[in-house]
Design a protein around this motif. Sequence first.
Motif, PDB file in Angstrom:
ATOM      1  N   THR A 270       0.856  -1.192   0.000  1.00 56.25           N
ATOM      2  CA  THR A 270       0.000   0.000   0.000  1.00 56.25           C
ATOM      3  C   THR A 270       0.893   1.243   0.000  1.00 56.25           C
ATOM      4  OG1 THR A 270      -1.880  -1.037   1.094  1.00 56.25           O
ATOM      5  CG2 THR A 270      -1.612   1.335   1.421  1.00 56.25           C
ATOM      6  N   ILE A 279      -8.429  -0.539   4.455  1.00 55.23           N
ATOM      7  CA  ILE A 279      -8.256  -1.819   3.774  1.00 55.23           C
ATOM      8  C   ILE A 279      -8.841  -2.903   4.672  1.00 55.23           C
ATOM      9  CG2 ILE A 279      -6.498  -3.470   3.014  1.00 55.23           C
ATOM     10  CD1 ILE A 279      -4.839  -0.550   2.897  1.00 55.23           C
ATOM     11  N   LEU A 293       0.676  -8.079   3.787  1.00 51.59           N
ATOM     12  CA  LEU A 293       0.385  -6.678   3.483  1.00 51.59           C
ATOM     13  C   LEU A 293       1.504  -5.807   4.054  1.00 51.59           C
ATOM     14  CD1 LEU A 293      -3.448  -6.337   4.187  1.00 51.59           C
ATOM     15  CD2 LEU A 293      -2.281  -7.294   2.218  1.00 51.59           C
ATOM     16  N   GLY A 295       3.619  -1.706   3.481  1.00 46.13           N
ATOM     17  CA  GLY A 295       3.459  -0.348   2.990  1.00 46.13           C
ATOM     18  C   GLY A 295       4.751   0.153   2.373  1.00 46.13           C
ATOM     19  N   PHE A 296       4.637   1.179   1.536  1.00 43.04           N
ATOM     20  CA  PHE A 296       5.843   1.815   1.003  1.00 43.04           C
ATOM     21  C   PHE A 296       5.689   3.326   1.072  1.00 43.04           C
ATOM     22  CE2 PHE A 296       8.436   3.825  -2.256  1.00 43.04           C
ATOM     23  CZ  PHE A 296       9.676   3.338  -1.892  1.00 43.04           C
ATOM     24  N   TRP A 297       6.768   3.969   1.526  1.00 42.58           N
ATOM     25  CA  TRP A 297       6.807   5.426   1.608  1.00 42.58           C
ATOM     26  C   TRP A 297       8.205   5.853   1.180  1.00 42.58           C
ATOM     27  CZ3 TRP A 297       6.953   8.637   6.760  1.00 42.58           C
ATOM     28  CH2 TRP A 297       6.662   9.973   6.484  1.00 42.58           C
TER      29      TRP A 297
ATOM     30  N   GLU B 264       6.413   1.340  15.270  1.00 37.33           N
ATOM     31  CA  GLU B 264       6.824   1.520  13.885  1.00 37.33           C
ATOM     32  C   GLU B 264       7.521   0.242  13.422  1.00 37.33           C
ATOM     33  OE1 GLU B 264       8.785   5.248  13.296  1.00 37.33           O
ATOM     34  OE2 GLU B 264       9.321   4.742  11.227  1.00 37.33           O
ATOM     35  N   ASN B 265       7.226  -0.169  12.198  1.00 39.73           N
ATOM     36  CA  ASN B 265       7.788  -1.383  11.601  1.00 39.73           C
ATOM     37  C   ASN B 265       7.300  -2.670  12.262  1.00 39.73           C
ATOM     38  OD1 ASN B 265       9.384   0.391  10.042  1.00 39.73           O
ATOM     39  ND2 ASN B 265      10.951   0.407  11.635  1.00 39.73           N
ATOM     40  N   THR B 283      -4.773   3.115   5.775  1.00 41.95           N
ATOM     41  CA  THR B 283      -3.669   3.306   4.830  1.00 41.95           C
ATOM     42  C   THR B 283      -2.436   3.847   5.543  1.00 41.95           C
ATOM     43  OG1 THR B 283      -5.215   3.734   3.026  1.00 41.95           O
ATOM     44  CG2 THR B 283      -2.980   4.610   2.774  1.00 41.95           C
ATOM     45  N   PHE B 286       0.054   1.542   7.171  1.00 38.40           N
ATOM     46  CA  PHE B 286       1.019   0.904   6.259  1.00 38.40           C
ATOM     47  C   PHE B 286       2.096   1.879   5.817  1.00 38.40           C
ATOM     48  CE2 PHE B 286      -2.578  -2.087   5.258  1.00 38.40           C
ATOM     49  CZ  PHE B 286      -1.951  -3.219   5.737  1.00 38.40           C
ATOM     50  N   ILE B 287       1.687   3.095   5.461  1.00 35.30           N
ATOM     51  CA  ILE B 287       2.646   4.021   4.852  1.00 35.30           C
ATOM     52  C   ILE B 287       3.538   4.682   5.903  1.00 35.30           C
ATOM     53  CG2 ILE B 287       2.908   6.107   3.448  1.00 35.30           C
ATOM     54  CD1 ILE B 287       0.415   5.342   1.948  1.00 35.30           C
ATOM     55  N   PHE B 288       2.915   5.256   6.917  1.00 35.44           N
ATOM     56  CA  PHE B 288       3.714   6.059   7.850  1.00 35.44           C
ATOM     57  C   PHE B 288       4.242   5.251   9.028  1.00 35.44           C
ATOM     58  CE2 PHE B 288       0.597   9.179   5.986  1.00 35.44           C
ATOM     59  CZ  PHE B 288       1.488   9.635   5.030  1.00 35.44           C
ATOM     60  N   ASN B 290       4.481   1.931   8.798  1.00 37.91           N
ATOM     61  CA  ASN B 290       5.171   0.814   8.142  1.00 37.91           C
ATOM     62  C   ASN B 290       4.908  -0.531   8.802  1.00 37.91           C
ATOM     63  OD1 ASN B 290       6.809  -0.114   6.014  1.00 37.91           O
ATOM     64  ND2 ASN B 290       8.568  -0.284   7.375  1.00 37.91           N
ATOM     65  N   ILE B 291       3.676  -0.741   9.255  1.00 40.36           N
ATOM     66  CA  ILE B 291       3.385  -2.051   9.835  1.00 40.36           C
ATOM     67  C   ILE B 291       3.239  -3.082   8.716  1.00 40.36           C
ATOM     68  CG2 ILE B 291       2.215  -0.987  11.798  1.00 40.36           C
ATOM     69  CD1 ILE B 291      -0.409  -2.220  10.664  1.00 40.36           C
ATOM     70  N   GLU B 292       3.434  -4.332   9.083  1.00 42.30           N
ATOM     71  CA  GLU B 292       3.254  -5.441   8.137  1.00 42.30           C
ATOM     72  C   GLU B 292       2.241  -6.411   8.721  1.00 42.30           C
ATOM     73  OE1 GLU B 292       6.769  -7.511   6.939  1.00 42.30           O
ATOM     74  OE2 GLU B 292       7.904  -5.658   6.727  1.00 42.30           O
TER      75      GLU B 292
END
Lengths: 360, 360
Positions: A270, A279, A293, A295-297, B264-265, B283, B286-288, B290-292
């Motif tokens: 995402t 999501i 799942l 994320g990319f930033w 984070e992460n 969203t 995931f982006i900020f 960065n969880i998976e």
Amino acid sequence: MVLLRGLQPSCTRFNQSLFRNSSRAFSSACPDGKAIVVERHGNPQEVLKLVDVPGRTLKEREICVRMLAAPINPSDINRIEGVYPVGPPVPAVGGNEGVGEVIAVSEGVKNLSVSDWVIPVRAGLGTWQTFMIKEETDWCKVRKDVPIEYAATTFINPCTALRMLEDFVPLNEGDLLVQNGATSIVGQCVIQLAHLRGLRTANIIRERSDFQEVKQRLEGLGASGVFTENEAVSKEIGDLKGAKLGLNCVGGSAATAVMKLLGENGIMVTYGGMSKKPITVSTSAFIFKNIELKGFWLQKWMSHHSPMDLARMTDYLLGLVHEGKLTYQMEKVPFEEFNTALEKSLGKRGSVMKQVLTFA
Amino acid sequence: MVLLRGLQPSCTRFNQSLFRNSSRAFSSACPDGKAIVVERHGNPQEVLKLVDVPGRTLKEREICVRMLAAPINPSDINRIEGVYPVGPPVPAVGGNEGVGEVIAVSEGVKNLSVSDWVIPVRAGLGTWQTFMIKEETDWCKVRKDVPIEYAATTFINPCTALRMLEDFVPLNEGDLLVQNGATSIVGQCVIQLAHLRGLRTANIIRERSDFQEVKQRLEGLGASGVFTENEAVSKEIGDLKGAKLGLNCVGGSAATAVMKLLGENGIMVTYGGMSKKPITVSTSAFIFKNIELKGFWLQKWMSHHSPMDLARMTDYLLGLVHEGKLTYQMEKVPFEEFNTALEKSLGKRGSVMKQVLTFA
């Protein structure tokens, strides 16, 4: 010409002549300029102001860059609204990406020269201004054999596309990836970069009146298939399922459609949430299908990489642009017409192409 | 005694004497027995049948195992209902986990002997029966110095807990993990295995009338903190946030609570969905942040590993049981009272402990 709400009287001097003057090369000074400043967080149509920026002599290691072009990205809007998690304190000049020409360098500057084209190596520097004074290390030199709008936009979107293709799962020729938001610039880049590697792409786009036209355009870029969300989850879409990689910049049902086309052990990345919807994933997709799942930033990626890494990426991507292998739709708008470009970027005029401000 | 709907007349012979006879050692034959058979997929209270299983002489490489104990797991119920993605075709004997004693071996059996305790190395073999005839390679020998209910349940739940702690993210002393469903057997094992490694655990459980009592019990196992969902997302929970690993067996808002406490992460691993509600993620997480999000399924893990790997795991885990370092709540129920155990497992009598059938 009323440029922006909150326009100050001094701004009436703002006209084309400023741009013409700015093309002179100064050896150690930067001329007077103009900047779009975010006065406070809020509605972009209310909190931006055009201000004069007085010129000054450069300090050690600083360079003066005459901006050539700078886009309005969704994340620029989010930063203005104050809903982005990072960014400089306001007031601050808006814009986080762009390309400019070095017109003056101070003593101690080693790697950049007058007439070089440069892009900022990080967000937050403020690219919506006619001249930028920053230290040499804030910049990355780029090739000049491409249109300015591509040099101005190569960082955030094409680099994001490239990294997502490279960094999450090993992909071999013939492998499938699925993405939503396929008409976005990242989406268009993904199609072309994947096609260059012999990968297949299943592309999900919104239902729209010009669906067939958009489908043909994306297929022209190398898309293996273009579907609406409904088609993606219900229609016979041939062998375009079982994707190893999914890319999601929309969220909501469009993210569900991407996950539907993922294969066992597939990964969905995402990188945006244009629908502003979360999501939603079933338990069984994790347990039995073993999807992941992530994320990319790009901003986070940059914090782990050097400007040299950025230089290598942009050189590769702009090389593709130069060779005609990477293209995407943009609309160039003179800086003086910022208000119009902003309105379009805010979606007030329906679906529009990426707005790129030009300064000359 | 009516055992099950659809009971056949032949089943009236079913009584305790059968178990007493079965303790004799046969060298190459397996005695007559009883089995709970899934006749077709559907409501477990309607589709199970107790049947006679005639004894027979063992073929090459087969062994005869007299079952000692076998649990009723949620996944057993799902398989009966036909909502589990894999499983043997029906009719088939129910049950996928348990421990038994080898009472007869055929020629060609090399690594197992009469009186060994063994557990099945894979699901689908049918453990709800008094005697099982399977090939040697279907079994893994386990230590005998533990209560039968632990040997019977060490595979699915404790192994899942161990693998999730070991395989997803490197955890160092003092690191935090967060889980929901903390009163489940996996949850109880996670608390204790994490505590043994010097890890901290934030544990989320349902609101309940005996909350304080349950909290104290989990703290007694080594839990660093025990919270309701509401507390986890809203209350001041001290330094029990910023978890590197999250474990989710519930879904819905309980999964959201786990993600809230991830740092984070952080990685959340889903291994169950007791609420039958999906997982919803923003969203920005995931982006900020960065969880998976990933999943874990022991059955998949086993398909990539050898019975030796399973043997090492169960030996370690049952060793902890033997030393009193790993304990969890179970209720032993005689095989004859299967109906009662099933009813409890189906949640028809409120919250109950894991039901473990015993055969002697």
